[in-house]
Design an enzyme around this catalytic site. Sequence first.
Site, PDB file in Angstrom:
ATOM      1  CD  GLU A  50      -2.383  -1.168   2.772  1.00  0.00           C
ATOM      2  OE1 GLU A  50      -2.223  -0.433   3.631  1.00  0.00           O
ATOM      3  OE2 GLU A  50      -3.288  -2.014   2.898  1.00  0.00           O
ATOM      4  N   GLY A  58       2.124   4.865  -0.678  1.00  0.00           N
ATOM      5  CA  GLY A  58       1.547   6.139  -1.061  1.00  0.00           C
ATOM      6  C   GLY A  58       2.631   7.218  -1.301  1.00  0.00           C
ATOM      7  NE  ARG A  59       5.980   9.942   3.614  1.00  0.00           N
ATOM      8  CZ  ARG A  59       5.367  10.963   4.447  1.00  0.00           C
ATOM      9  NH1 ARG A  59       5.728  12.105   4.134  1.00  0.00           N
ATOM     10  NH2 ARG A  59       4.639  10.455   5.315  1.00  0.00           N
ATOM     11  CE1 TYR A  94       2.703  14.322  10.871  1.00  0.00           C
ATOM     12  CE2 TYR A  94       3.216  15.163   8.617  1.00  0.00           C
ATOM     13  CZ  TYR A  94       2.321  14.575   9.563  1.00  0.00           C
ATOM     14  OH  TYR A  94       1.328  13.662   9.146  1.00  0.00           O
ATOM     15  CB  CYS A 113      -3.269  35.225  12.040  1.00  0.00           C
ATOM     16  SG  CYS A 113      -3.620  36.587  10.994  1.00  0.00           S
ATOM     17  CD  GLU A 114      -2.484  29.700  14.135  1.00  0.00           C
ATOM     18  OE1 GLU A 114      -1.720  29.587  15.071  1.00  0.00           O
ATOM     19  OE2 GLU A 114      -3.726  29.727  14.284  1.00  0.00           O
TER      20      GLU A 114
HETATM   21  C1  LIG Z   1      -1.348   6.174   5.145  1.00  0.00           C
HETATM   22  C2  LIG Z   1      -1.387   4.589   4.862  1.00  0.00           C
HETATM   23  C3  LIG Z   1      -0.624   4.091   3.876  1.00  0.00           C
HETATM   24  C4  LIG Z   1       0.303   4.802   3.106  1.00  0.00           C
HETATM   25  O1  LIG Z   1       1.587   5.361   3.886  1.00  0.00           O
HETATM   26  P1  LIG Z   1       2.855   5.964   3.076  1.00  0.00           P
HETATM   27  O2  LIG Z   1       3.741   6.125   3.970  1.00  0.00           O
HETATM   28  O3  LIG Z   1       2.476   7.143   2.500  1.00  0.00           O
HETATM   29  O4  LIG Z   1       3.330   4.998   2.195  1.00  0.00           O
HETATM   30  C5  LIG Z   1      -0.831   2.695   3.551  1.00  0.00           C
HETATM   31  N1  LIG Z   1      -1.753   1.901   4.267  1.00  0.00           N
HETATM   32  C6  LIG Z   1      -2.354   2.459   5.318  1.00  0.00           C
HETATM   33  C7  LIG Z   1      -3.266   1.745   6.251  1.00  0.00           C
HETATM   34  C8  LIG Z   1      -2.241   3.574   5.765  1.00  0.00           C
HETATM   35  O5  LIG Z   1      -2.975   4.327   6.774  1.00  0.00           O
END
Ligand SMILES: *Cc1c(COP(=O)(O)O)cnc(C)c1O
Length: 455
Positions: A283, A285-286, A326, A353-354
């Site tokens: 899974e 993402g980043r 972060y 404004c922060e």
């Molecule tokens: C956020 C998330 C991802 C993706 O994470 P990355 O660090 O962006 O690869 C995959 N699986 C689940 C369950 C997530 O919550």
Amino acid sequence: MMPLDTSFLARRQGILHVEDLALPELALMFGTPCHIYSHAALCANLRAFQAALAAHPAGARGLICYAVKVNSNLAILNLFARMGTGFDIVSGGELERVLAAGGDADKVVFSGVGKSHAEIHAALMADILCFNVESAAELERINEIAGTLGKRAPISLRVNPDVDPQTHPYIATGLKIAKFGIPIDAALALYERAARLPHLHVRGVDCHIGSQILNPAPYMEALERLLVLLDALEKRGICVEHLDLGGGLGIAYRQDETAPEISAYLAPLLDRLQGRNLKLILEPGRRLVGQAGLLLARVEYLKPGKARNFAVVDAAMNDLLRPALYGAWHEIVAVEQKTGIPAAIYDVVGPICESGDFLGKERELAIASGDLLAILSTGAYVMAMSSNYNTRPRAMEIMVQGGEAHMIRQREKTADLYALECLPPMRATPAPPAEPTAEMANETDKGIASRKQMC
Ligand SMILES: *Cc1c(COP(=O)(O)O)cnc(C)c1O
């Protein structure tokens, strides 16, 4: 950092280009701030992941389920769907997005600790690939809803292997203290319960240990623990079809950082899975989108000071929250290299404004008011985390493909931001301290009447 001088980000005659387009021209065409993504970079990142999986016999049947929450623009989802990915979703809204973008429901896995009745119902009706179940109560609820629909819900348990991904505490999800998943020592009993429930089909085992992981060792640690669980399940006659190892592989945000190669992360895991009849689901993402994006902003003011110099730009924490949230670092570079301007150290800040509204601190830049800045590696968790704080419309999103620029999300209009707001009935209004003039009262009434008509 998003390396300068790659095939999709390069300086030519001192001017930063994304693919074949110069950023100053994009700024003229579309205005600032805007999010710019490289089509070539998105494709290359996904292809690299797919190739690393396909290169290994244990990964050949594998499936990449892109984590939608990271950047959920329909154009990106559509591109990935056409390239064969599935999707990891965490809400009913994300399911709708995936389907609207042309994704296949039968390649969708559904994660998240708080799936509502309506979300489970919708996912069952769409016939998704698997629910990644995060609690005993959720398991019972899915079974019940599947029963009312005359279906068997495909499930895996999201197991919390209690490993430390060595990342920021807000994005470590696989530790004992995290709200996510089922503690690994409770997983066996819950799998036995799941196998007995009539409206469930146990499909897999799932985990996701955290995000922005730069050392692949914790993945192996998690896998070892999951394999012990898999063997115990098999002994009890519970055989699963897939193993989902989640996402989390990091990227280099800083020039002096290095992120592991995809193969360095995957190959040891695939070696360990060799000979087991398991379909691997990942899974990411980043890693697929982070380096493919940049945020283009313009310097409004330079504000030199004794303690600090500030470069006030037209992008802000509502556009890019990660530094405030972060303490994250994004490289910031001047779009045009200029000679004759002295370099200085600036805190690059937005108009909000922060005091937390900064995009980068202590950056050496040779810039003047009106110059463009590129804030790099903003493809992941940036637009997705944006807000309208300070009534700031969200920025436009652009996808560059070769010499073409496609707008993939319009810039919001201010009126969009209050379009859903309504005024309560007039009788709830306290009397004003002094009588307004007839003219003022008339104007106010007209404004209020028009708002009431809208609602
Ligand atoms: C956020 C998330 C991802 C993706 O994470 P990355 O660090 O962006 O690869 C995959 N699986 C689940 C369950 C997530 O919550």
